[in-house]
Motif scaffolding. Structure first.
Motif, PDB file in Angstrom:
ATOM      1  N   TRP A  10      -9.112   2.328   0.074  1.00 14.88           N
ATOM      2  CA  TRP A  10      -7.688   2.933  -0.253  1.00 14.88           C
ATOM      3  C   TRP A  10      -8.133   4.535  -0.323  1.00 14.88           C
ATOM      4  N   GLN A  11      -8.912   4.869  -0.466  1.00 14.92           N
ATOM      5  CA  GLN A  11      -9.343   6.557  -0.922  1.00 14.92           C
ATOM      6  C   GLN A  11      -9.428   7.427   0.301  1.00 14.92           C
ATOM      7  N   HIS A  12     -10.007   6.580   1.672  1.00 15.56           N
ATOM      8  CA  HIS A  12     -10.222   6.681   3.104  1.00 15.56           C
ATOM      9  C   HIS A  12      -9.224   7.778   3.713  1.00 15.56           C
ATOM     10  N   ARG A  13     -10.174   8.655   4.417  1.00 18.24           N
ATOM     11  CA  ARG A  13      -8.810   9.091   4.684  1.00 18.24           C
ATOM     12  C   ARG A  13      -7.563   8.679   6.001  1.00 18.24           C
ATOM     13  N   ASP A  14      -8.320   7.316   6.609  1.00 22.86           N
ATOM     14  CA  ASP A  14      -7.993   6.765   7.360  1.00 22.86           C
ATOM     15  C   ASP A  14      -7.063   5.588   7.038  1.00 22.86           C
ATOM     16  N   SER A 174       1.215   5.322  -7.783  1.00 22.20           N
ATOM     17  CA  SER A 174       2.190   7.047  -6.877  1.00 22.20           C
ATOM     18  C   SER A 174       1.995   5.944  -5.571  1.00 22.20           C
ATOM     19  N   SER A 175       1.220   5.221  -4.548  1.00 20.99           N
ATOM     20  CA  SER A 175       0.493   5.341  -3.344  1.00 20.99           C
ATOM     21  C   SER A 175       1.182   3.125  -3.597  1.00 20.99           C
ATOM     22  N   MET A 176       0.938   3.018  -4.030  1.00 21.16           N
ATOM     23  CA  MET A 176       1.484   1.424  -4.025  1.00 21.16           C
ATOM     24  C   MET A 176       2.890   0.998  -3.471  1.00 21.16           C
ATOM     25  N   ASP A 177       4.057   1.542  -3.351  1.00 17.28           N
ATOM     26  CA  ASP A 177       5.223   1.302  -2.947  1.00 17.28           C
ATOM     27  C   ASP A 177       4.912   1.433  -1.470  1.00 17.28           C
ATOM     28  N   GLU A 178       4.734   2.812  -0.999  1.00 20.59           N
ATOM     29  CA  GLU A 178       4.987   2.738   0.601  1.00 20.59           C
ATOM     30  C   GLU A 178       3.543   1.863   1.007  1.00 20.59           C
ATOM     31  N   ASP A 179       2.415   1.634   0.010  1.00 24.72           N
ATOM     32  CA  ASP A 179       1.600   1.030   1.267  1.00 24.72           C
ATOM     33  C   ASP A 179       2.306  -1.016   1.208  1.00 24.72           C
ATOM     34  N   ILE A 208      -4.106  -3.882  -2.341  1.00 21.34           N
ATOM     35  CA  ILE A 208      -3.750  -2.968  -2.849  1.00 21.34           C
ATOM     36  C   ILE A 208      -4.035  -3.567  -3.982  1.00 21.34           C
ATOM     37  N   HIS A 209      -4.122  -4.602  -4.542  1.00 19.46           N
ATOM     38  CA  HIS A 209      -3.955  -5.968  -5.534  1.00 19.46           C
ATOM     39  C   HIS A 209      -2.296  -5.300  -6.570  1.00 19.46           C
TER      40      HIS A 209
END
Length: 379
Positions: A10-14, A174-179, A208-209
């Motif tokens: 999930w840290q990859h830019r793509d 911080s990014s889970m909801d959008e994910d 995502i876990h």
């Protein structure tokens, strides 16, 4: 973990625009389509009662094995009774003594995955999670039930205390909801090949876990939900993906590790995962076909022998062998195994076996005699 180190998928830019080579999977997809076509054709050979029994057996396998992957054991008779309460119109639920609250809840998930063709939503995910953990603790700690985790330090860890190995660190809050929003949009709207789509959804959700516990079981339920939209002649798919995964559990975790760890997957390419998942799906279908072939053999056998005066013990042993497939009953049947299965005396076992020989139900295995004599069922 140093925040500047890029290690997890999930840290990859793509991310989450996963990269894969679909051309490498084209032959495998065709092979899966072929197997599914055979399964669809085989389903037309049976009456509704037989199909329902196949469906219940398949669902039971799925429930047991998705739990076994996570180390949770359910008794087969409990799970099967829970399914029969819901699906078998002739089952007397009032006299049921096997099903439990836990197996009833697990069954609710798989039935919803199979029968509910509505879009995947947060409410459905949380409902499945509630069924997994309602009124239960996860070891010593109470987990959040029917809602996502509220902490960032979600890690997949193994090993003894003081020697833990971190296999994966999950998506931050911080990014889970959008994910999750993007994930649900993909599940509900993507027109990708259904087999690839089910594999990507599986990988994406475990990446995502989002839950404190149960992420693996929910991800496999999502896979089931996607694949169940493809059933044609039956209410339920006739193969169990979790059973195939559980038969090669180490490879399952190994390929997830190689895919989600960017130190091992520097090209951000999930083709390896897709190939493994699709091969597992193909294996599940092949195994399902074998089980159906055993049912065909069993039906033919009883068409020949049903009018013979067999006792309950003999019928039990014959069905035990036929359910597994005569060729899979290791070593064939002998007096010792017959006694073990029926709990009778040696004299009774010998008498029963001799009657089965006279009726033509079994035949002595060539080359065996005396104390080592064995018999096989004639199918």
């Amino acid at each position: 973990m140093d925040s500047e180190i890029i290690k997890w998928i999930w840290q990859h830019r793509d991310y989450p625009h996963f990269k894969y080579d679909k051309t490498k999977l084209s032959i495998l997809i065709s092979e899966i389509d072929y197997q599914r076509g055979i399964l669809d054709g085989m389903s037309k050979l049976f009456n509704q009662e037989d199909i329902r029994n196949i469906e219940i057996d398949t669902l039971t396998d799925e429930a047991i094995n998705t739990s076994l992957i996570e180390g949770e054991v359910f008794k087969r008779e409990s799970v099967r009774s829970s399914f029969r309460k819901k699906l078998d119109k002739d089952f007397d639920g009032r006299s049921d003594k096997y099903s439990t609250a836990a197996t009833d809840s697990l069954v609710e998930i798989l039935l919803d995955c199979s029968l509910n063709k509505d879009p995947l939503t947060l409410d459905r995910l949380h409902g499945w999670h509630n069924c997994l953990f309602e009124n239960r603790y996860s070891r010593l700690d109470r987990i959040n039930i029917a809602k996502f985790r509220t902490h960032d330090d979600m890690e997949v860890v193994s090993g003894a205390i003081g020697h833990e190995k971190v296999h994966y660190k999950a998506v931050p809050l911080s990014s889970m909801d959008e994910d999750i929003e993007n994930f649900l949009e993909y599940c509900n709207s993507s027109d990708e090949n259904i087999y690839i789509k089910s594999a990507i959804a599986h990988l994406w959700f475990v990446s995502i876990h989002p839950y404190d516990d149960g992420n693996g079981r929910i991800s496999r339920a999502i896979t089931d939900s996607i694949l169940s939209k493809q059933t044609l002649h039956t209410e339920f798919k006739l193969y169990s993906v979790s059973t195939a995964i559980n038969s090669d559990r180490k490879a399952y975790y190994d390929v997830l590790d190689k895919t989600t760890n960017l130190f091992k997957n520097r090209n951000f390419d999930i083709t390896l995962w897709l190939d493994w998942h699709l091969n597992t799906l193909k294996s599940a279908m092949i195994d399902a076909l074998k089980n159906i072939e055993y049912l065909v053999e069993k039906t033919k056998f009883w068409d020949i022998h049903r009018k013979q005066s067999l006792n309950e013990r003999q019928i039990k042993v014959l069905n035990k062998i036929l359910d597994k497939g005569a060729e899979n009953f290791e070593g064939g049947i002998n007096t010792k195994k017959y006694i073990s299965l029926t709990k009778v005396s040696k004299a009774t076992a010998v008498r029963d076996i001799n009657e089965l020989l006279e009726f033509g139900c079994i035949k002595q295995v060539q080359g065996t005699q005396g104390r080592n004599v064995r018999y096989r069922v004639l199918v």
